[in-house]
Design a protein around this motif. Structure first.
Motif, PDB file in Angstrom:
ATOM      1  N   ALA A 150       0.847  -1.202   0.000  1.00 47.01           N
ATOM      2  CA  ALA A 150       0.000   0.000   0.000  1.00 47.01           C
ATOM      3  C   ALA A 150       0.877   1.245   0.000  1.00 47.01           C
ATOM      4  O   ALA A 150       1.950   1.285   0.637  1.00 47.01           O
ATOM      5  CB  ALA A 150      -0.913  -0.004   1.213  1.00 47.01           C
ATOM      6  N   ALA A 151       0.417   2.268  -0.686  1.00 48.47           N
ATOM      7  CA  ALA A 151       1.226   3.479  -0.850  1.00 48.47           C
ATOM      8  C   ALA A 151       1.144   4.414   0.344  1.00 48.47           C
ATOM      9  O   ALA A 151       2.136   5.039   0.732  1.00 48.47           O
ATOM     10  CB  ALA A 151       0.807   4.209  -2.120  1.00 48.47           C
ATOM     11  N   ASP A 152      -0.029   4.530   0.946  1.00 48.84           N
ATOM     12  CA  ASP A 152      -0.212   5.571   1.957  1.00 48.84           C
ATOM     13  C   ASP A 152      -0.543   5.056   3.357  1.00 48.84           C
ATOM     14  O   ASP A 152      -0.653   5.831   4.297  1.00 48.84           O
ATOM     15  CB  ASP A 152      -1.313   6.534   1.518  1.00 48.84           C
ATOM     16  N   GLY A 153      -0.701   3.771   3.532  1.00 51.57           N
ATOM     17  CA  GLY A 153      -1.002   3.223   4.844  1.00 51.57           C
ATOM     18  C   GLY A 153      -2.394   3.522   5.340  1.00 51.57           C
ATOM     19  O   GLY A 153      -2.681   3.381   6.530  1.00 51.57           O
ATOM     20  N   SER A 154      -3.270   3.928   4.437  1.00 51.88           N
ATOM     21  CA  SER A 154      -4.635   4.280   4.845  1.00 51.88           C
ATOM     22  C   SER A 154      -5.449   3.078   5.302  1.00 51.88           C
ATOM     23  O   SER A 154      -6.439   3.225   6.014  1.00 51.88           O
ATOM     24  CB  SER A 154      -5.360   4.983   3.692  1.00 51.88           C
ATOM     25  N   GLN A 155      -5.021   1.891   4.899  1.00 50.63           N
ATOM     26  CA  GLN A 155      -5.745   0.672   5.280  1.00 50.63           C
ATOM     27  C   GLN A 155      -5.134   0.001   6.512  1.00 50.63           C
ATOM     28  O   GLN A 155      -5.523  -1.110   6.865  1.00 50.63           O
ATOM     29  CB  GLN A 155      -5.740  -0.307   4.098  1.00 50.63           C
ATOM     30  N   ALA A 156      -4.168   0.660   7.157  1.00 45.19           N
ATOM     31  CA  ALA A 156      -3.490   0.068   8.309  1.00 45.19           C
ATOM     32  C   ALA A 156      -4.461  -0.179   9.459  1.00 45.19           C
ATOM     33  O   ALA A 156      -5.377   0.610   9.702  1.00 45.19           O
ATOM     34  CB  ALA A 156      -2.350   0.974   8.767  1.00 45.19           C
ATOM     35  N   VAL A 157      -4.257  -1.280  10.138  1.00 46.02           N
ATOM     36  CA  VAL A 157      -5.107  -1.652  11.271  1.00 46.02           C
ATOM     37  C   VAL A 157      -4.328  -1.410  12.561  1.00 46.02           C
ATOM     38  O   VAL A 157      -3.190  -1.891  12.708  1.00 46.02           O
ATOM     39  CB  VAL A 157      -5.525  -3.134  11.180  1.00 46.02           C
ATOM     40  N   LYS A 158      -4.942  -0.676  13.477  1.00 46.80           N
ATOM     41  CA  LYS A 158      -4.302  -0.411  14.770  1.00 46.80           C
ATOM     42  C   LYS A 158      -4.950  -1.271  15.850  1.00 46.80           C
ATOM     43  O   LYS A 158      -6.158  -1.500  15.835  1.00 46.80           O
ATOM     44  CB  LYS A 158      -4.406   1.073  15.121  1.00 46.80           C
ATOM     45  N   PRO A 159      -4.164  -1.740  16.817  1.00 44.03           N
ATOM     46  CA  PRO A 159      -4.683  -2.663  17.823  1.00 44.03           C
ATOM     47  C   PRO A 159      -5.377  -1.963  18.982  1.00 44.03           C
ATOM     48  O   PRO A 159      -5.234  -0.749  19.183  1.00 44.03           O
ATOM     49  CB  PRO A 159      -3.417  -3.359  18.308  1.00 44.03           C
ATOM     50  N   LEU A 160      -6.113  -2.747  19.754  1.00 42.05           N
ATOM     51  CA  LEU A 160      -6.626  -2.285  21.044  1.00 42.05           C
ATOM     52  C   LEU A 160      -5.476  -2.302  22.041  1.00 42.05           C
ATOM     53  O   LEU A 160      -4.548  -3.116  21.940  1.00 42.05           O
ATOM     54  CB  LEU A 160      -7.750  -3.197  21.534  1.00 42.05           C
ATOM     55  N   ILE A 161      -5.535  -1.406  23.026  1.00 38.24           N
ATOM     56  CA  ILE A 161      -4.541  -1.361  24.108  1.00 38.24           C
ATOM     57  C   ILE A 161      -5.269  -1.319  25.445  1.00 38.24           C
ATOM     58  O   ILE A 161      -6.459  -0.994  25.496  1.00 38.24           O
ATOM     59  CB  ILE A 161      -3.623  -0.135  23.973  1.00 38.24           C
ATOM     60  N   PRO A 162      -4.601  -1.647  26.537  1.00 41.13           N
ATOM     61  CA  PRO A 162      -5.249  -1.577  27.853  1.00 41.13           C
ATOM     62  C   PRO A 162      -5.622  -0.143  28.217  1.00 41.13           C
ATOM     63  O   PRO A 162      -4.899   0.810  27.905  1.00 41.13           O
ATOM     64  CB  PRO A 162      -4.177  -2.118  28.811  1.00 41.13           C
ATOM     65  N   MET A 245      -1.654  -8.055  27.315  1.00 43.44           N
ATOM     66  CA  MET A 245      -2.331  -7.995  26.012  1.00 43.44           C
ATOM     67  C   MET A 245      -3.794  -8.388  26.136  1.00 43.44           C
ATOM     68  O   MET A 245      -4.677  -7.772  25.521  1.00 43.44           O
ATOM     69  CB  MET A 245      -1.602  -8.903  25.021  1.00 43.44           C
ATOM     70  N   ARG A 246      -4.089  -9.390  26.903  1.00 42.72           N
ATOM     71  CA  ARG A 246      -5.460  -9.870  27.048  1.00 42.72           C
ATOM     72  C   ARG A 246      -6.376  -8.840  27.715  1.00 42.72           C
ATOM     73  O   ARG A 246      -7.602  -8.911  27.577  1.00 42.72           O
ATOM     74  CB  ARG A 246      -5.469 -11.178  27.838  1.00 42.72           C
ATOM     75  N   ALA A 247      -5.777  -7.861  28.402  1.00 39.97           N
ATOM     76  CA  ALA A 247      -6.575  -6.816  29.067  1.00 39.97           C
ATOM     77  C   ALA A 247      -6.851  -5.644  28.146  1.00 39.97           C
ATOM     78  O   ALA A 247      -7.522  -4.697  28.553  1.00 39.97           O
ATOM     79  CB  ALA A 247      -5.836  -6.337  30.325  1.00 39.97           C
ATOM     80  N   ALA A 248      -6.348  -5.684  26.921  1.00 42.24           N
ATOM     81  CA  ALA A 248      -6.554  -4.560  25.988  1.00 42.24           C
ATOM     82  C   ALA A 248      -8.019  -4.373  25.676  1.00 42.24           C
ATOM     83  O   ALA A 248      -8.713  -5.332  25.336  1.00 42.24           O
ATOM     84  CB  ALA A 248      -5.758  -4.808  24.703  1.00 42.24           C
ATOM     85  N   ASP A 249      -8.511  -3.138  25.796  1.00 44.30           N
ATOM     86  CA  ASP A 249      -9.943  -2.875  25.606  1.00 44.30           C
ATOM     87  C   ASP A 249     -10.235  -1.505  24.998  1.00 44.30           C
ATOM     88  O   ASP A 249     -11.376  -1.088  24.878  1.00 44.30           O
ATOM     89  CB  ASP A 249     -10.668  -2.994  26.945  1.00 44.30           C
ATOM     90  N   THR A 250      -9.174  -0.772  24.614  1.00 44.30           N
ATOM     91  CA  THR A 250      -9.359   0.587  24.100  1.00 44.30           C
ATOM     92  C   THR A 250      -8.612   0.745  22.783  1.00 44.30           C
ATOM     93  O   THR A 250      -7.463   0.285  22.654  1.00 44.30           O
ATOM     94  CB  THR A 250      -8.819   1.620  25.105  1.00 44.30           C
ATOM     95  N   GLN A 251      -9.250   1.417  21.829  1.00 42.67           N
ATOM     96  CA  GLN A 251      -8.605   1.593  20.531  1.00 42.67           C
ATOM     97  C   GLN A 251      -7.413   2.537  20.634  1.00 42.67           C
ATOM     98  O   GLN A 251      -7.516   3.606  21.211  1.00 42.67           O
ATOM     99  CB  GLN A 251      -9.612   2.161  19.530  1.00 42.67           C
ATOM    100  N   SER A 252      -6.317   2.113  20.069  1.00 39.61           N
ATOM    101  CA  SER A 252      -5.101   2.948  20.101  1.00 39.61           C
ATOM    102  C   SER A 252      -5.188   4.042  19.044  1.00 39.61           C
ATOM    103  O   SER A 252      -6.024   4.008  18.165  1.00 39.61           O
ATOM    104  CB  SER A 252      -3.859   2.082  19.865  1.00 39.61           C
TER     105      SER A 252
END
Length: 252
Positions: A150-162, A245-252
């Motif tokens: 991908a050229a611009d990273g617009s489709q990048a997926v960000k993880p949940l964090i605690p 990691m298992r406690a992650a519940d908020t979008q980064s």
């Protein structure tokens, strides 16, 4: 015997006695017949010793109450907090307080990503301090999952964090030690509905202080399953990093 001989003998005896008395007096006879001088005892000189050195002050053995309280409250928080499995007090170059005021630089770190054999969807991010002094990291690495084409990273997926983060100003990493963070690409284990084309994990070890140019790219390989990924906080062991990691519940 004549009277003259008796007198002469007596005179000799008297002179001998006087001579003997003079030898026992302990005095010295001056040259030229002058009166003898009395010997004066010599008093030894008093040595001048250096001024006494005062005893060193008692060493500081404990960190400030503020730092102690921060470390204690954060280490027991499985849903947030910052735990390194122990703290080092003091202001030297391998201590918590030094790390809090000296963010890690990219050249001070060695970053690797490894797949967990026991959990194929999980990746372990290993950040090792290869420098000579401790340094501070953000609570977790800044990551995203993307298509390397991908050229611009617009489709990048960000993880949940605690959520509920707080406590110490940084995660301290001592010289020669490693901080671990775990990301699960697909915690649900789903095989459908996953994001297509994701084949790369981008990692910035410290998102608070490092520029984007320090981001490192790690291939995931084709066919990686990515759906609602979760990322944990830095920890001193992989086991603790998995729990975070298992406690992650908020979008980064």
């Amino acid at each position: 015997m004549s009277v003259k001989s008796v007198l002469s003998s007596t005179a000799v005896l008297v002179l001998g006695a006087l001579a003997l008395t003079g030898c026992q007096s302990g005095s010295t006879t001056a040259v030229g017949g002058s009166a003898p001088s009395q010997q004066t005892p010599v008093t030894p000189a008093v040595s001048r010793s250096a001024a006494p050195v005062s005893a060193p002050s008692a060493p500081v053995t404990a960190p400030s109450a503020t730092v102690s309280a921060v470390r204690s409250s954060s280490s027991g928080n499985s849903s947030g907090g910052n735990s390194s499995g122990g703290s080092r007090a003091g202001g030297n170059a391998d201590s918590d307080s030094y790390a809090y005021t000296h963010p890690c630089s990219n050249r001070q770190l060695s970053v690797h990503v490894a797949r967990r054999d026991s959990a194929p969807t999980q990746r372990v991010i290993e950040v090792r301090n290869v420098g000579a002094q401790s340094c501070g990291l953000s609570y977790y690495p800044l990551i995203d999952l993307d298509d390397s084409h991908a050229a611009d990273g617009s489709q990048a997926v960000k993880p949940l964090i605690p959520s509920g983060l707080g406590g110490a100003p940084a995660y301290p990493v001592y010289a020669g030690q490693t901080a671990y963070a775990v990301v699960d690409l697909d915690p649900s284990g789903a095989t459908t509905g996953t994001v297509k084309g994701i084949d790369e994990l981008n990692v910035l070890a410290d998102g608070n202080h490092m520029p984007d140019a320090d981001t490192l790219n790690f291939p995931l390989g084709s066919g990686a399953l990515v759906l609602k990924p979760k990322l944990g906080l830095y920890q001193s062991t992989v086991v603790d990093a998995v729990a975070a990691m298992r406690a992650a519940d908020t979008q980064s």
